[in-house]
Write an enzyme that holds these catalytic residues in place. Structure first.
Site, PDB file in Angstrom:
ATOM      1  N   THR A  96      14.378  53.812  10.857  1.00 61.08           N
ATOM      2  CA  THR A  96      14.419  53.731  12.328  1.00 61.08           C
ATOM      3  C   THR A  96      13.741  52.456  12.816  1.00 61.08           C
ATOM      4  O   THR A  96      12.858  51.938  12.142  1.00 61.08           O
ATOM      5  CB  THR A  96      13.687  54.975  12.866  1.00 61.08           C
ATOM      6  OG1 THR A  96      14.491  56.104  12.561  1.00 61.08           O
ATOM      7  CG2 THR A  96      13.414  54.916  14.352  1.00 61.08           C
ATOM      8  N   ARG A 154      22.181  67.764  14.961  1.00 60.95           N
ATOM      9  CA  ARG A 154      20.716  67.624  14.889  1.00 60.95           C
ATOM     10  C   ARG A 154      20.233  66.376  15.657  1.00 60.95           C
ATOM     11  O   ARG A 154      20.805  65.304  15.551  1.00 60.95           O
ATOM     12  CB  ARG A 154      20.305  67.513  13.413  1.00 60.95           C
ATOM     13  CG  ARG A 154      18.800  67.348  13.177  1.00 60.95           C
ATOM     14  CD  ARG A 154      18.406  65.899  13.002  1.00 60.95           C
ATOM     15  NE  ARG A 154      16.998  65.764  12.625  1.00 60.95           N
ATOM     16  CZ  ARG A 154      16.337  64.605  12.649  1.00 60.95           C
ATOM     17  NH1 ARG A 154      16.946  63.508  13.008  1.00 60.95           N
ATOM     18  NH2 ARG A 154      15.073  64.552  12.298  1.00 60.95           N
ATOM     19  N   VAL A 155      19.190  66.547  16.422  1.00 63.68           N
ATOM     20  CA  VAL A 155      18.573  65.419  17.127  1.00 63.68           C
ATOM     21  C   VAL A 155      17.107  65.350  16.695  1.00 63.68           C
ATOM     22  O   VAL A 155      16.432  66.377  16.634  1.00 63.68           O
ATOM     23  CB  VAL A 155      18.666  65.608  18.664  1.00 63.68           C
ATOM     24  CG1 VAL A 155      17.880  64.537  19.391  1.00 63.68           C
ATOM     25  CG2 VAL A 155      20.132  65.574  19.106  1.00 63.68           C
ATOM     26  N   GLY A 156      16.649  64.155  16.375  1.00 68.66           N
ATOM     27  CA  GLY A 156      15.263  63.992  15.921  1.00 68.66           C
ATOM     28  C   GLY A 156      14.321  63.636  17.061  1.00 68.66           C
ATOM     29  O   GLY A 156      14.610  63.885  18.235  1.00 68.66           O
ATOM     30  N   ASP A 157      13.223  63.023  16.702  1.00 60.54           N
ATOM     31  CA  ASP A 157      12.184  62.711  17.689  1.00 60.54           C
ATOM     32  C   ASP A 157      12.457  61.431  18.481  1.00 60.54           C
ATOM     33  O   ASP A 157      11.915  61.258  19.577  1.00 60.54           O
ATOM     34  CB  ASP A 157      10.830  62.537  16.979  1.00 60.54           C
ATOM     35  CG  ASP A 157      10.894  61.408  15.951  1.00 60.54           C
ATOM     36  OD1 ASP A 157      11.842  61.396  15.135  1.00 60.54           O
ATOM     37  OD2 ASP A 157      10.012  60.521  15.967  1.00 60.54           O
ATOM     38  N   THR A 186       8.272  56.541  13.653  1.00 59.69           N
ATOM     39  CA  THR A 186       9.312  56.715  12.637  1.00 59.69           C
ATOM     40  C   THR A 186       8.824  57.743  11.630  1.00 59.69           C
ATOM     41  O   THR A 186       7.623  57.816  11.358  1.00 59.69           O
ATOM     42  CB  THR A 186       9.647  55.398  11.922  1.00 59.69           C
ATOM     43  OG1 THR A 186      10.634  55.682  10.906  1.00 59.69           O
ATOM     44  CG2 THR A 186       8.435  54.760  11.262  1.00 59.69           C
ATOM     45  N   GLY A 187       9.745  58.528  11.103  1.00 54.85           N
ATOM     46  CA  GLY A 187       9.335  59.534  10.125  1.00 54.85           C
ATOM     47  C   GLY A 187      10.159  60.792  10.276  1.00 54.85           C
ATOM     48  O   GLY A 187      11.224  60.783  10.910  1.00 54.85           O
ATOM     49  N   GLY A 229      11.434  63.556  11.834  1.00 56.22           N
ATOM     50  CA  GLY A 229      11.464  63.839  13.263  1.00 56.22           C
ATOM     51  C   GLY A 229      11.044  65.233  13.681  1.00 56.22           C
ATOM     52  O   GLY A 229      10.421  65.407  14.737  1.00 56.22           O
TER      53      GLY A 229
HETATM   54  N1  ASP Z   1      12.420  59.792  13.109  1.00 56.76           N
HETATM   55  C1  ASP Z   1      13.815  59.694  12.792  1.00 56.76           C
HETATM   56  C2  ASP Z   1      14.445  61.058  12.965  1.00 56.76           C
HETATM   57  O1  ASP Z   1      13.857  62.032  12.560  1.00 56.76           O
HETATM   58  C3  ASP Z   1      14.070  59.207  11.405  1.00 56.76           C
HETATM   59  C4  ASP Z   1      13.380  57.924  11.023  1.00 56.76           C
HETATM   60  O2  ASP Z   1      12.317  57.617  11.548  1.00 56.76           O
HETATM   61  O3  ASP Z   1      13.921  57.191  10.181  1.00 56.76           O
HETATM   62  O4  ASP Z   1      15.548  61.126  13.437  1.00 56.76           O
END
Ligand code: ASP
Length: 352
Positions: free
Chosen positions: A218, A246-249, A269-270, A272
């Protein structure tokens, strides 16, 4: 004697730790970015290292140039740098987005202004070339904060944003990454039993990051403009092999992105799901505002303590209203860089 030696040792450890945390804060920063958690040390090659650093530096300079234009705001810098990273296949955002389980690319992005607490996000879009620009349009040209899927795409088209064929987001590397994950998933389900519920449990047991072909890539940016205002933005393809819309953070204000002039600007990033559950970005801001913690102490408290203890992998970049930049992560590294008021660039991948 032993007691005093022990105390002495403790003191040395405490001082060393404090010094290390303090050393990592970079002063007089006006703009900073991240390109995700990226590869572990064992997977890193000199070629990738070089390429990532070059791309980060170009994005930093693009943001800095935008920031220094007459009448520019931090939002202009955040958008310019993120657009650049979205256009590169290197990062998991825009063109280089990861694939969903069904072989599609569904992109998420958000942006926030620290002076007004205005924000905009899009989630699950497949035809918008630069989701960060769509997020900004939601903030500035609609009454809403978060638009999803087809509605967000229609809105972007209506506002004259660049619309592309979904094929634009197909890249070979990401496709291979998905195939590896699908194979691994199949193997696991063959070994451990059949049925969706079982497969999901199996996958959940292994942190996503340790599945073959997985990496967090990300992108995000934070800025402090000449008027003293903070801004933050984040853009992503989400997590490879994600399902069911699915939706992340990243498009969730308070989880993956936050900016508040009274505290700091943050992009995360991480994994989510953890960032949403722990309201990571806002938790850091709250620690600064209500407990008076410094930017490094607040972000380490959330990322290195709370999130790590919970098993949530990832990191954040934070820039406070005084121009103090601090990246906090609980993984081996995080692709990141910052630029000071006088144009000095710093790019890092691991703790180097
Ligand atoms: N945080 C992002 C998500 O969970 C993924 C990422 O940081 O690469 O969608």
């Amino acid at each position: 004697m032993f007691r005093s030696m022990g105390l002495g040792l403790l003191l040395v450890i405490a001082v060393t730790y404090a010094a290390r945390a303090e050393d990592a804060v970079v002063e007089n920063v006006v703009f900073a970015i991240h390109g995700g958690i990226g590869l572990d040390k064992v997977e890193m090659t000199p070629e990738i290292d070089k390429r990532v650093r070059a791309e980060l530096e170009q994005a930093l300079r693009a943001g800095f140039a935008a920031l220094n234009k007459p009448n520019a705001t931090g939002l202009d810098a955040v958008e310019a740098a993120i657009r650049r990273m979205e256009d590169s296949p290197q990062f998991n955002a825009g063109h280089g987005a990861v694939f969903t389980h069904d072989g599609r690319n569904e992109l998420d992005a958000s942006i926030m202004e620290g002076k007004t607490l205005k924000a905009g996000s899009v989630a699950g879009v497949s035809t918008v070339k630069n989701p960060i620009t769509a997020a900004r349009a939601v903030m500035e040209k609609s009454k809403h904060v978060l638009l999803v899927s087809r509605g967000a795409e229609a809105f972007a088209a209506e506002k004259g944003l660049e619309i592309v064929d979904p094929k634009y987001f197909w890249t070979e590397e990401r496709w291979k990454q998905l195939q590896k994950q699908l194979e691994e998933e199949k193997k696991r389900s063959q070994i451990r039993g059949q049925g969706l519920g079982v497969r999901d449990q199996e996958t959940a047991e292994v942190p996503q990051r340790h599945l073959p072909g997985f990496s967090f890539g990300t992108v995000g940016a934070v800025a402090l403009d000449k008027a003293g205002n903070l801004s933050a933005g984040t853009s992503t393809g989400g997590m490879s092999n994600k399902r069911w819309g699915r939706v992340g953070d990243s498009p969730i204000i308070g989880a993956g992105t936050y900016a508040d002039n009274e505290a700091c600007a943050i992009s995360a990033t991480g994994h989510g799901e953890f960032f949403i559950r722990y309201s990571v970005a806002h938790d850091i801001v709250a620690l600064m505002k209500y407990k008076g913690l410094a930017v490094n102490a607040a972000s380490d408290e959330v990322i290195r303590k709370k999130l790590k203890a919970a098993g949530g992998e990832g990191g954040v970049i934070c820039l406070d209203h005084k121009g103090r930049f601090y990246p906090s992560y609980n993984t081996e590294g995080m692709y990141r860089g910052c630029i000071t008021r006088d144009g000095q660039v710093q790019v890092r991948i691991f703790e180097d």
